[in-house]
Design an enzyme around this catalytic site. Structure first.
Site, PDB file in Angstrom:
ATOM      1  N   CYS A  10       0.808  -1.221   0.000  1.00 34.90           N
ATOM      2  CA  CYS A  10       0.000   0.000   0.000  1.00 34.90           C
ATOM      3  C   CYS A  10       0.846   1.278   0.000  1.00 34.90           C
ATOM      4  CB  CYS A  10      -0.956   0.011   1.192  1.00 34.90           C
ATOM      5  SG  CYS A  10      -2.093  -1.385   1.206  1.00 34.90           S
ATOM      6  N   ARG A  12       3.987   3.790  -1.660  1.00 37.94           N
ATOM      7  CA  ARG A  12       4.137   4.364  -2.998  1.00 37.94           C
ATOM      8  C   ARG A  12       4.708   3.361  -3.999  1.00 37.94           C
ATOM      9  NH1 ARG A  12       7.237   9.942  -1.826  1.00 37.94           N
ATOM     10  NH2 ARG A  12       8.403   8.485  -0.505  1.00 37.94           N
ATOM     11  N   CYS A  84      14.183  -4.566  -1.433  1.00 31.70           N
ATOM     12  CA  CYS A  84      14.319  -3.241  -2.037  1.00 31.70           C
ATOM     13  C   CYS A  84      14.351  -2.146  -0.979  1.00 31.70           C
ATOM     14  CB  CYS A  84      13.159  -2.971  -2.989  1.00 31.70           C
ATOM     15  SG  CYS A  84      12.882  -4.264  -4.210  1.00 31.70           S
ATOM     16  N   SER A 108      19.587  -4.859  -3.240  1.00 26.79           N
ATOM     17  CA  SER A 108      20.227  -3.797  -4.012  1.00 26.79           C
ATOM     18  C   SER A 108      19.842  -2.451  -3.430  1.00 26.79           C
ATOM     19  CB  SER A 108      19.802  -3.871  -5.484  1.00 26.79           C
ATOM     20  OG  SER A 108      20.357  -2.814  -6.225  1.00 26.79           O
ATOM     21  N   HIS A 142      18.398  15.606  -5.379  1.00 29.15           N
ATOM     22  CA  HIS A 142      17.063  15.079  -5.134  1.00 29.15           C
ATOM     23  C   HIS A 142      16.131  16.211  -4.705  1.00 29.15           C
ATOM     24  CE1 HIS A 142      19.128  11.144  -5.014  1.00 29.15           C
ATOM     25  NE2 HIS A 142      17.938  10.631  -5.282  1.00 29.15           N
ATOM     26  N   LYS A 146      13.467  14.579   0.462  1.00 27.25           N
ATOM     27  CA  LYS A 146      14.296  13.398   0.743  1.00 27.25           C
ATOM     28  C   LYS A 146      15.014  13.566   2.076  1.00 27.25           C
ATOM     29  CE  LYS A 146      17.744  10.319  -1.332  1.00 27.25           C
ATOM     30  NZ  LYS A 146      16.931   9.107  -1.056  1.00 27.25           N
ATOM     31  N   GLY A 152      21.583   6.614  -0.798  1.00 23.70           N
ATOM     32  CA  GLY A 152      22.141   5.264  -0.792  1.00 23.70           C
ATOM     33  C   GLY A 152      22.737   4.905  -2.142  1.00 23.70           C
TER      34      GLY A 152
END
Length: 253
Positions: A10, A12, A84, A108, A142, A146, A152
């Site tokens: 649920c 993004r 993720c 990753s 960004h 953020k 990262g």
């Protein structure tokens, strides 16, 4: 058909991946997990231990706080996991490596196929330019919402270069506290936070009368979603072990 459990469905990225999979004839989300329930068009569980739907792989875009619960479930059910999520502690990274002995885990820092192809390029480029005396700098940009800086992904790019050079670089994030010339063993990492700038990463190899720039811009979250889906398809039938996006790219070429 790869059957996927979407952990963090649920959020993004969970919604992005859910929409992408709708148009993918080789994948299906058979269940989702999220602490906040929403109608996603498939069964949604508020605790992964309540999930009784058979699946081939789990995609996790949630929160590091739920890592132990997630991997214990994956181990019990023998379901590979595409991790993720970011922001894992050193102890959690050790836990991930330990669990990879009994279940396949792909982790990753960035799921974009483009970023991971660039990581491969950087390893080769650093072994050409660094011995020739070129300086290396990374600049990432960004949006102003953020939270972490540097990103990262910027660290992952720096790590790729440093690993290729056997750890010879020291990362420098701020030069304002010292007044001295740049050391050749510095790898500078700078962060910009402003407006709604899309995620942008630039790597510079700067030498005498020459500048090589490798740049990546993320215009939407779909690139991360597509990468996660490709990773899930790759990992679904793999034996226990640690995998990353370089394995996915190698299987695609």
């Amino acid at each position: 058909m790869t059957r996927i459990i979407m952990n963090g469905c649920c959020g993004r990225m969970g919604r992005v991946i859910s929409d992408l999979v709708k148009n993918d004839k080789d994948a299906e989300i058979v269940a989702g997990v999220d602490i906040v329930y929403a109608d996603m068009g498939y069964p949604v569980f508020t605790d992964i231990n309540l999930c009784d739907v058979e699946a081939d792989v789990i995609i996790d875009f949630s929160n590091p706080a739920g890592l132990e619960n997630l991997l214990q479930f994956a181990e019990k059910k023998s379901i590979p996991v595409v991790l993720c999520s970011t922001g894992f502690s050193a102890e959690q990274l050790d836990y991930i490596r330990e669990k990879s002995k009994t279940v396949a885990i792909l982790k990753s820092a960035n799921m974009s196929l483009g970023i991971n192809a660039i990581i491969k390029l950087l390893k080769d480029a650093s072994n050409v330019f660094v011995p020739a005396g070129y300086d290396v700098e990374i600049v990432e940009q960004h949006h102003n919402q953020k939270l972490d800086a540097p990103s990262g992904t910027a660290i992952a790019l720096a790590d790729a270069i440093n690993e290729a050079r056997n750890g010879e670089f020291t990362y420098v994030y701020d030069r304002s506290s010292v007044r001295q010339k740049r050391d050749k063993k510095e790898l500078g990492i700078s962060a910009v936070r402003a407006g709604n700038i899309p995620g942008t990463h630039e790597v510079f190899f700067a030498g005498p009368d020459e500048l090589i720039e490798i740049k990546h811009i993320a215009y939407s979250r779909s690139i991360f979603g597509n990468g996660a889906i490709n990773a899930a398809k790759y990992l679904a039938d793999k034996k226990p072990g640690m995998y990353d996006m370089s394995d996915v790219i190698a299987a695609m070429v």
